[in-house]
Enzyme design. Structure first.
Site, PDB file in Angstrom:
ATOM      1  N   HIS A  59       0.856  -1.189   0.000  1.00 25.66           N
ATOM      2  CA  HIS A  59       0.000   0.000   0.000  1.00 25.66           C
ATOM      3  C   HIS A  59       0.892   1.240   0.000  1.00 25.66           C
ATOM      4  O   HIS A  59       2.060   1.182   0.404  1.00 25.66           O
ATOM      5  CB  HIS A  59      -0.896   0.020   1.229  1.00 25.66           C
ATOM      6  N   GLU A  61       1.057   3.803   1.918  1.00 25.87           N
ATOM      7  CA  GLU A  61       1.610   4.153   3.230  1.00 25.87           C
ATOM      8  C   GLU A  61       2.788   3.254   3.586  1.00 25.87           C
ATOM      9  O   GLU A  61       3.802   3.728   4.116  1.00 25.87           O
ATOM     10  CB  GLU A  61       0.534   4.044   4.324  1.00 25.87           C
TER      11      GLU A  61
END
Length: 166
Positions: A59, A61
């Site tokens: 992801h 992040e």
């Protein structure tokens, strides 16, 4: 720094996260981007790459956290701020807590899996964690929401066209 100046800083870093989200779209990934900022400098950035990397943890992040930790030589990112174009999921929230990120700023809420207040409230209030993260939301929310809606509209159209030609 005044509140207006602080907001302008948040907008500038969120714009970079949205630019990174467009990279994800270009690669056929859900358009989410993230940057990690420490002392006014971007130390990590990333965009969604789970499909391309065959990695369910890739992801935006997580990619940004990995880069930031490598850059400073420490997995603890104390006093840093993470800017994300979409509210972090539970997996990313867990990584954010373990990295000791001080603050998260996200653009659009994720009503299906957000972990910063939409579905789950893991970052600011879950007292079971040994670290709590300050959360601000809604910075460039409209831009992020439009990007995500357009992506999924485009993807549905492509799927419809594929079904019609097969």
């Amino acid at each position: 720094m005044t509140q207006i100046e602080a907001h302008q800083v948040d907008v500038a870093f969120m714009r970079r996260a949205l630019e990174l989200a467009e990279n994800a779209w270009e690669e056929g990934e859900v358009p989410v981007g993230a940057v990690i900022v420490l002392d006014g400098e971007i130390i990590g950035q990333g965009w969604n790459r789970p499909i391309a990397s065959h990695d369910p943890t890739a992801h935006a992040e997580i990619m940004a956290l990995r880069e930031a930790a490598a850059k400073i030589g420490n997995y603890r990112l104390c006093k840093s701020t993470l800017y994300a174009s979409l509210e972090p999921c539970p997996m990313c929230a867990g990584a954010i807590v373990h990295a000791r990120v001080e603050r998260v700023v996200y653009a659009a809420p994720d009503p299906k899996g957000g972990a910063a207040g939409s579905v789950f409230d893991l970052l600011p209030t879950d007292e079971r964690f040994n670290h709590r993260v300050s959360v601000d939301s809604g910075v460039l929310e409209e831009e992020s929401s439009v990007l995500l809606k357009n992506f999924f509209r485009h993807r549905r159209q492509q799927q419809k066209e594929a079904r019609q030609t097969s």
